[in-house]
Write a protein that holds these residues in place. Structure first.
Motif, mmCIF file in Angstrom:
data_model
loop_
_atom_site.group_PDB
_atom_site.id
_atom_site.type_symbol
_atom_site.label_atom_id
_atom_site.label_comp_id
_atom_site.label_asym_id
_atom_site.label_seq_id
_atom_site.Cartn_x
_atom_site.Cartn_y
_atom_site.Cartn_z
ATOM 1 N N ASP A 167 -11.274 70.276 13.826
ATOM 2 C CA ASP A 167 -10.494 71.401 13.331
ATOM 3 C C ASP A 167 -11.416 72.229 12.429
ATOM 4 O O ASP A 167 -11.483 71.988 11.217
ATOM 5 C CB ASP A 167 -9.273 70.911 12.560
ATOM 6 C CG ASP A 167 -8.350 72.034 12.141
ATOM 7 O OD1 ASP A 167 -8.726 73.229 12.250
ATOM 8 O OD2 ASP A 167 -7.232 71.729 11.683
ATOM 9 N N PRO A 168 -12.159 73.173 13.012
ATOM 10 C CA PRO A 168 -13.127 73.945 12.225
ATOM 11 C C PRO A 168 -12.526 74.613 10.990
ATOM 12 O O PRO A 168 -13.194 74.727 9.966
ATOM 13 C CB PRO A 168 -13.651 74.979 13.220
ATOM 14 C CG PRO A 168 -13.454 74.335 14.553
ATOM 15 C CD PRO A 168 -12.183 73.536 14.425
ATOM 16 N N ALA A 169 -11.276 75.027 11.053
ATOM 17 C CA ALA A 169 -10.633 75.659 9.897
ATOM 18 C C ALA A 169 -10.524 74.686 8.718
ATOM 19 O O ALA A 169 -10.422 75.110 7.577
ATOM 20 C CB ALA A 169 -9.256 76.192 10.282
ATOM 21 N N LYS A 170 -10.556 73.380 9.022
ATOM 22 C CA LYS A 170 -10.463 72.368 7.973
ATOM 23 C C LYS A 170 -11.795 71.646 7.758
ATOM 24 O O LYS A 170 -11.833 70.596 7.116
ATOM 25 C CB LYS A 170 -9.359 71.362 8.313
ATOM 26 C CG LYS A 170 -7.978 71.990 8.296
ATOM 27 C CD LYS A 170 -6.916 70.961 8.590
ATOM 28 C CE LYS A 170 -5.531 71.614 8.546
ATOM 29 N NZ LYS A 170 -4.487 70.657 8.908
ATOM 30 N N GLY A 171 -12.869 72.180 8.330
ATOM 31 C CA GLY A 171 -14.198 71.648 8.055
ATOM 32 C C GLY A 171 -14.686 70.542 8.967
ATOM 33 O O GLY A 171 -15.637 69.844 8.625
ATOM 34 N N SER A 172 -14.063 70.369 10.123
ATOM 35 C CA SER A 172 -14.548 69.345 11.056
ATOM 36 C C SER A 172 -14.865 69.982 12.404
ATOM 37 O O SER A 172 -14.126 70.834 12.888
ATOM 38 C CB SER A 172 -13.518 68.222 11.214
ATOM 39 O OG SER A 172 -12.288 68.727 11.687
ATOM 40 N N ILE A 173 -15.999 69.553 12.982
ATOM 41 C CA ILE A 173 -16.409 70.091 14.277
ATOM 42 C C ILE A 173 -16.609 68.955 15.269
ATOM 43 O O ILE A 173 -16.924 67.827 14.894
ATOM 44 C CB ILE A 173 -17.714 70.933 14.171
ATOM 45 C CG1 ILE A 173 -18.872 70.116 13.585
ATOM 46 C CG2 ILE A 173 -17.464 72.204 13.369
ATOM 47 C CD1 ILE A 173 -20.227 70.818 13.615
ATOM 48 N N HIS A 212 -19.898 73.203 4.896
ATOM 49 C CA HIS A 212 -19.894 71.748 5.059
ATOM 50 C C HIS A 212 -19.073 71.414 6.297
ATOM 51 O O HIS A 212 -17.954 71.904 6.464
ATOM 52 C CB HIS A 212 -19.291 71.056 3.826
ATOM 53 C CG HIS A 212 -19.305 69.577 3.948
ATOM 54 N ND1 HIS A 212 -20.431 68.826 3.698
ATOM 55 C CD2 HIS A 212 -18.339 68.703 4.321
ATOM 56 C CE1 HIS A 212 -20.149 67.546 3.916
ATOM 57 N NE2 HIS A 212 -18.887 67.453 4.278
ATOM 58 N N TRP A 213 -19.654 70.621 7.177
ATOM 59 C CA TRP A 213 -18.975 70.189 8.390
ATOM 60 C C TRP A 213 -18.975 68.676 8.466
ATOM 61 O O TRP A 213 -19.970 68.032 8.114
ATOM 62 C CB TRP A 213 -19.692 70.704 9.637
ATOM 63 C CG TRP A 213 -19.762 72.179 9.779
ATOM 64 C CD1 TRP A 213 -20.887 72.951 9.699
ATOM 65 C CD2 TRP A 213 -18.696 73.079 10.053
ATOM 66 N NE1 TRP A 213 -20.574 74.269 9.897
ATOM 67 C CE2 TRP A 213 -19.226 74.385 10.122
ATOM 68 C CE3 TRP A 213 -17.322 72.917 10.239
ATOM 69 C CZ2 TRP A 213 -18.456 75.497 10.371
ATOM 70 C CZ3 TRP A 213 -16.557 74.033 10.485
ATOM 71 C CH2 TRP A 213 -17.118 75.298 10.553
ATOM 72 N N LYS A 214 -17.899 68.110 8.950
ATOM 73 C CA LYS A 214 -17.870 66.700 9.312
ATOM 74 C C LYS A 214 -17.859 66.662 10.833
ATOM 75 O O LYS A 214 -17.074 67.377 11.475
ATOM 76 C CB LYS A 214 -16.639 65.984 8.748
ATOM 77 C CG LYS A 214 -16.658 64.505 9.105
ATOM 78 C CD LYS A 214 -15.611 63.713 8.392
ATOM 79 C CE LYS A 214 -15.768 62.245 8.807
ATOM 80 N NZ LYS A 214 -14.760 61.405 8.226
ATOM 81 N N ILE A 215 -18.724 65.849 11.416
ATOM 82 C CA ILE A 215 -18.832 65.766 12.873
ATOM 83 C C ILE A 215 -17.905 64.658 13.362
ATOM 84 O O ILE A 215 -18.068 63.489 12.997
ATOM 85 C CB ILE A 215 -20.285 65.514 13.301
ATOM 86 C CG1 ILE A 215 -21.173 66.652 12.774
ATOM 87 C CG2 ILE A 215 -20.374 65.405 14.826
ATOM 88 C CD1 ILE A 215 -22.651 66.434 12.969
ATOM 89 N N VAL A 216 -16.931 65.045 14.177
ATOM 90 C CA VAL A 216 -15.860 64.143 14.606
ATOM 91 C C VAL A 216 -15.646 64.253 16.111
ATOM 92 O O VAL A 216 -16.309 65.027 16.799
ATOM 93 C CB VAL A 216 -14.547 64.466 13.857
ATOM 94 C CG1 VAL A 216 -14.700 64.267 12.354
ATOM 95 C CG2 VAL A 216 -14.076 65.879 14.155
ATOM 96 N N MET A 255 -20.557 61.775 10.287
ATOM 97 C CA MET A 255 -21.125 62.139 8.991
ATOM 98 C C MET A 255 -20.721 63.548 8.584
ATOM 99 O O MET A 255 -20.388 64.382 9.417
ATOM 100 C CB MET A 255 -22.651 62.053 9.038
ATOM 101 C CG MET A 255 -23.163 60.632 9.192
ATOM 102 S SD MET A 255 -24.960 60.532 9.263
ATOM 103 C CE MET A 255 -25.372 60.852 7.554
ATOM 104 N N GLY A 256 -20.809 63.794 7.290
ATOM 105 C CA GLY A 256 -20.652 65.135 6.750
ATOM 106 C C GLY A 256 -22.025 65.746 6.540
ATOM 107 O O GLY A 256 -22.971 65.046 6.173
ATOM 108 N N VAL A 257 -22.130 67.035 6.799
ATOM 109 C CA VAL A 257 -23.411 67.738 6.672
ATOM 110 C C VAL A 257 -23.173 69.040 5.918
ATOM 111 O O VAL A 257 -22.321 69.841 6.299
ATOM 112 C CB VAL A 257 -24.011 68.066 8.061
ATOM 113 C CG1 VAL A 257 -25.372 68.728 7.915
ATOM 114 C CG2 VAL A 257 -24.092 66.830 8.939
ATOM 115 N N THR A 258 -23.930 69.237 4.848
ATOM 116 C CA THR A 258 -23.872 70.499 4.115
ATOM 117 C C THR A 258 -25.091 71.319 4.529
ATOM 118 O O THR A 258 -26.219 70.819 4.508
ATOM 119 C CB THR A 258 -23.878 70.279 2.592
ATOM 120 O OG1 THR A 258 -22.753 69.447 2.261
ATOM 121 C CG2 THR A 258 -23.768 71.602 1.842
#
Length: 157
Positions: free
Chosen positions: A116-122, A106-110, A93-96
């Motif tokens: 890639d934290p620089a691109k918004g995914s953790i 905003h992070w997407k949990i992957v 999911m994405g979380v703001t």
């Protein structure tokens, strides 16, 4: 120094590239993450062929090592797709979030390999993701001494 001695040293250095460590955590992947693994496997198979044709020992060693890593990751991959109507944070999911200072992230949990934290995914094993799991909109989480409020959840991005 003879050439034979130099080549032997080169071979030892090539043979000693080491293995890529495999995470002890569950290998959860999103649909995109699974596609990335498949693409990497295909790329490495081609790279291995190039190394063989060119008799490039370093290229062969590196491609073989990486192919072993990605093959293991593919074999252990567990595809996980969040439910569309989930009202709590889950994998994929994405979380703001809104910080105490009013700033939003905003992070997407992957999966670990996809993160890639620089691109918004953790990664799902990161402290932030661990703090978020099971929480819903309006809930507060504290990570590294900073408080965040969950302001939005998204299941598809």
């Amino acid at each position: 120094m003879s050439r034979a001695f130099t080549r032997e040293e080169d071979n030892e250095a090539i043979a000693d590239i080491g293995e890529r460590p495999i995470s002890p955590h569950r290998n959860l992947v999103t649909e995109r993450g699974l596609a990335q693994i498949e693409a990497e496997l295909e790329r490495l198979r081609k790279e291995l062929g190039k190394g063989e044709r060119q008799e490039d020992r370093e290229r062969l060693a590196t491609a073989s090592r990486d192919l072993r890593y990605w093959t293991a990751r593919r074999e252990s991959a567990e595809l996980s797709v969040p439910e569309a109507d989930s009202d709590v944070v889950r994998f994929g999911m994405g979380v703001t979030l809104e910080g105490e200072d009013g700033g939003k992230v905003h992070w997407k949990i992957v999966g670990e390999d996809e993160a890639d934290p620089a691109k918004g995914s953790i990664s799902h094993v990161s402290p932030m993701a661990q703090a978020l799991f099971g929480k819903g909109t309006g809930d507060l989480v504290t990570v590294n001494g900073k408080e965040w409020e969950i302001v939005k959840l998204t299941t598809r991005e």
